[in-house]
Design a protein around this motif. Structure first.
Motif, PDB file in Angstrom:
ATOM      1  N   GLU A 284      61.572  18.419   3.471  1.00 25.02           N
ATOM      2  CA  GLU A 284      60.689  17.931   2.411  1.00 25.02           C
ATOM      3  C   GLU A 284      59.489  18.861   2.271  1.00 25.02           C
ATOM      4  O   GLU A 284      58.740  19.073   3.225  1.00 25.02           O
ATOM      5  CB  GLU A 284      60.211  16.511   2.707  1.00 25.02           C
ATOM      6  N   ILE A 285      59.311  19.413   1.074  1.00 26.51           N
ATOM      7  CA  ILE A 285      58.190  20.303   0.784  1.00 26.51           C
ATOM      8  C   ILE A 285      57.441  19.734  -0.420  1.00 26.51           C
ATOM      9  O   ILE A 285      57.995  19.629  -1.512  1.00 26.51           O
ATOM     10  CB  ILE A 285      58.652  21.735   0.464  1.00 26.51           C
TER      11      ILE A 285
ATOM     12  N   LEU B 274      53.415  20.719   3.512  1.00 28.23           N
ATOM     13  CA  LEU B 274      52.468  20.561   2.413  1.00 28.23           C
ATOM     14  C   LEU B 274      51.992  21.929   1.954  1.00 28.23           C
ATOM     15  O   LEU B 274      51.547  22.740   2.762  1.00 28.23           O
ATOM     16  CB  LEU B 274      51.261  19.724   2.864  1.00 28.23           C
ATOM     17  N   GLU B 275      52.065  22.191   0.678  1.00 34.89           N
ATOM     18  CA  GLU B 275      51.677  23.488   0.112  1.00 34.89           C
ATOM     19  C   GLU B 275      50.708  23.280  -1.051  1.00 34.89           C
ATOM     20  O   GLU B 275      50.933  22.429  -1.899  1.00 34.89           O
ATOM     21  CB  GLU B 275      52.927  24.238  -0.358  1.00 34.89           C
ATOM     22  N   LYS B 276      49.649  24.082  -1.078  1.00 36.86           N
ATOM     23  CA  LYS B 276      48.622  23.886  -2.100  1.00 36.86           C
ATOM     24  C   LYS B 276      49.060  24.321  -3.496  1.00 36.86           C
ATOM     25  O   LYS B 276      48.638  23.730  -4.493  1.00 36.86           O
ATOM     26  CB  LYS B 276      47.342  24.625  -1.715  1.00 36.86           C
ATOM     27  N   PHE B 277      49.912  25.347  -3.600  1.00 31.10           N
ATOM     28  CA  PHE B 277      50.322  25.793  -4.927  1.00 31.10           C
ATOM     29  C   PHE B 277      51.211  24.756  -5.599  1.00 31.10           C
ATOM     30  O   PHE B 277      52.054  24.134  -4.946  1.00 31.10           O
ATOM     31  CB  PHE B 277      51.054  27.134  -4.848  1.00 31.10           C
ATOM     32  N   GLU B 278      51.038  24.605  -6.906  1.00 36.39           N
ATOM     33  CA  GLU B 278      51.803  23.599  -7.636  1.00 36.39           C
ATOM     34  C   GLU B 278      53.201  24.066  -7.995  1.00 36.39           C
ATOM     35  O   GLU B 278      54.079  23.255  -8.286  1.00 36.39           O
ATOM     36  CB  GLU B 278      51.039  23.191  -8.898  1.00 36.39           C
ATOM     37  N   GLU B 279      53.411  25.368  -7.989  1.00 39.84           N
ATOM     38  CA  GLU B 279      54.743  25.910  -8.243  1.00 39.84           C
ATOM     39  C   GLU B 279      54.901  27.213  -7.470  1.00 39.84           C
ATOM     40  O   GLU B 279      53.922  27.887  -7.157  1.00 39.84           O
ATOM     41  CB  GLU B 279      54.971  26.164  -9.746  1.00 39.84           C
TER      42      GLU B 279
ATOM     43  N   ILE C  63      53.535  20.375   8.644  1.00 38.68           N
ATOM     44  CA  ILE C  63      53.196  21.796   8.512  1.00 38.68           C
ATOM     45  C   ILE C  63      52.408  22.012   7.231  1.00 38.68           C
ATOM     46  O   ILE C  63      52.864  21.621   6.142  1.00 38.68           O
ATOM     47  CB  ILE C  63      54.470  22.664   8.503  1.00 38.68           C
ATOM     48  N   VAL C  64      51.231  22.607   7.355  1.00 36.57           N
ATOM     49  CA  VAL C  64      50.396  22.889   6.185  1.00 36.57           C
ATOM     50  C   VAL C  64      50.536  24.368   5.841  1.00 36.57           C
ATOM     51  O   VAL C  64      50.098  25.233   6.596  1.00 36.57           O
ATOM     52  CB  VAL C  64      48.923  22.534   6.453  1.00 36.57           C
ATOM     53  N   GLY C  65      51.154  24.628   4.694  1.00 32.31           N
ATOM     54  CA  GLY C  65      51.368  25.995   4.248  1.00 32.31           C
ATOM     55  C   GLY C  65      52.844  26.332   4.194  1.00 32.31           C
ATOM     56  O   GLY C  65      53.561  26.183   5.187  1.00 32.31           O
ATOM     57  N   ALA C  66      53.311  26.774   3.029  1.00 31.99           N
ATOM     58  CA  ALA C  66      54.724  27.113   2.851  1.00 31.99           C
ATOM     59  C   ALA C  66      54.909  28.606   2.655  1.00 31.99           C
ATOM     60  O   ALA C  66      55.735  29.044   1.860  1.00 31.99           O
ATOM     61  CB  ALA C  66      55.318  26.340   1.666  1.00 31.99           C
TER      62      ALA C  66
END
Length: 445
Positions: A141-142, A53-58, A29-32
């Motif tokens: 897992e994120i 998978l999420e693009k933001f680092e935090e 899944i792409v995007g949290a």
């Protein structure tokens, strides 16, 4: 093809939690955001192996108010999240709607629960943080800080390139918003959003810090707990509510705006421009708007309905805003995104690892017309308010809360609808979805 009956016989079915990794299906899944996290949570509950998978680092607490209807509230309750969500949500018993001069047009009761489930309206950041924590508590897992640069699929798997790493799964879910890179693989070309012709000035702030409770023109929003008021005029509607017992305020004013959204559609807003919209209106409107310490100028993005939400090989599905952005007047954008993820998790469980493309095609068949009907309802709601006469009353300006929309149970429906949808695809072949006729959208309960 696995049927609902065989799934139930194995101890897995509606409302039940499957053993970990029992389905044999892996999902990437792409995007949290709410769409991606909800899909991940239900996928975990259905026994799939999940990676997000999420693009933001935090994780950052951003945004203002977000609403989830009772159609998704029943899912959150099923997950055991009611006691977490409820304390941070707005609790109002009515919407008081005025014309631009302040005359009351309707006091609409806002029953909660409705159709057997609660709705949840609260700060986007608070609710998202709770959902994120819940997903992690399930062992999902994120990975943060992920730059997904490419999507791909073969006959047997699909995947992405993220931070230079090739990652594969049985199915990939593009839950990465309006600018989703997955759309290119689905459509075969780059498409760009366009302006809807409208924009919103929006704000969220502390009432006491901004003196809302001291100003004679605005203190009515804080005196009796949470309150919900709206004003409508030609091509404008202004909604404001308080939460936390009247301590926090959210305001949104929708107006005509043809600005270019080529590069961005969110900007710092100018208060003087915002106040011009309500010049000559009920003075409470300008007083409430001017309390905001800052504004976001949010251009409402529009896309024509996509011809399909799935890739040619049917191992990639777009969900939420990546597939179907909503107008705020639908009050269903976030809810339909969650429904997408719930439904997909169920049909993948029922189909099994050997039938992933069939499941994805059936998912689109199950979801497409319902989502479009909800989108159209948002458009008719906006037009109802923006074209209303100053003396409009009662149901002619009340927000529709139909049972077909808010009484829906996406998990239950997926179990009921999958076999028929899959059978039709197997017998007649996959066909692009069709749009429902506009008359099919009812605003009556």
């Amino acid at each position: 093809m696995t049927s609902q009956a065989s799934a139930s016989q194995s101890g897995v079915g509606f409302g039940q939690i499957a053993p970990p990794n029992s389905s044999g299906v892996s999902i990437l899944i792409v995007g949290a955001g709410f769409a991606g996290l909800s899909c991940a949570i239900e996928s975990k509950r259905k026994g799939h192996k999940v990676l997000v998978l999420e693009k933001f680092e935090e994780l950052k607490v951003l945004g203002d108010i977000i609403s989830f209807g009772s159609n998704v509230g029943r899912i959150f309750e099923r997950w055991g999240l009611h006691d977490k969500f409820w304390p941070v949500c707005t609790h109002v018993d009515k919407l008081t709607l005025h014309n631009s001069q302040g005359d009351i047009l309707v006091e609409q009761k806002m029953e909660n629960p409705l159709y057997g489930a609660y709705s949840y309206n609260g700060h986007r950041g608070d609710l998202h943080s709770m959902l994120f924590d819940y997903a992690q508590s399930l062992g999902i897992e994120i990975r943060l800080g992920q730059d997904v640069s490419e999507y791909w699929e073969t006959d047997s798997e699909a995947g992405v390139i993220s931070n230079g790493e090739r990652i594969s799964a049985d199915a990939v879910v593009g839950a990465d918003g309006v600018r989703s890179r997955a759309r290119k693989l689905v459509l075969g070309y780059e498409d760009k959003p366009k302006s809807s012709g409208y924009a919103i000035y929006r704000a969220w702030f502390d009432c006491e810090e901004q003196g809302v409770d001291k100003d004679p023109l605005t203190k009515f929003m804080c005196e009796n707990g949470d309150t919900f008021h709206g004003w409508i005029g030609p091509d404008v509607h202004f909604l404001v509510n308080t939460s936390g017992g009247g301590r926090k305020m959210s305001s949104v004013i929708t107006h005509k705006d043809e600005a270019d959204i080529e590069e961005s559609w969110s900007f710092p807003g100018k208060m003087e421009d915002c106040l011009k919209i309500v010049a000559g209106w009920d003075p409470r409107c300008a007083a409430l708007l001017s309390k905001a310490p800052s504004l976001v100028d949010w251009k409402l993005v529009y896309r024509d309905p996509l011809p399909t939400w799935i890739s040619k090989g049917a191992r990639l599905a777009l969900i939420g805003d990546a597939a179907h952005p909503f107008l705020p007047t639908s009050i269903q954008g976030a809810s339909q995104a969650v429904e997408d993820g719930i439904t997909l998790a169920v049909v993948l469980q029922l189909a099994g690892k050997q039938n992933v493309p069939l499941a994805v095609r059936a998912w689109e068949k199950i979801r497409y017309q319902r989502v479009r009907m909800a989108q159209v309802l948002g458009e008719t709601n906006r037009d109802m308010w923006h074209k209303a006469k100053p003396d409009a009353k009662g149901e002619s300006v009340s927000l529709p809360r139909p049972e077909w929309l808010l009484g829906h149970d996406a998990e239950k429906h997926a179990y009921e609808a999958y076999e028929g949808a899959a059978k039709d695809i197997l017998e007649t072949g996959y066909k692009l979805p069709t749009l429902p006729p506009v008359p099919a959208v009812s605003v009556a309960a």
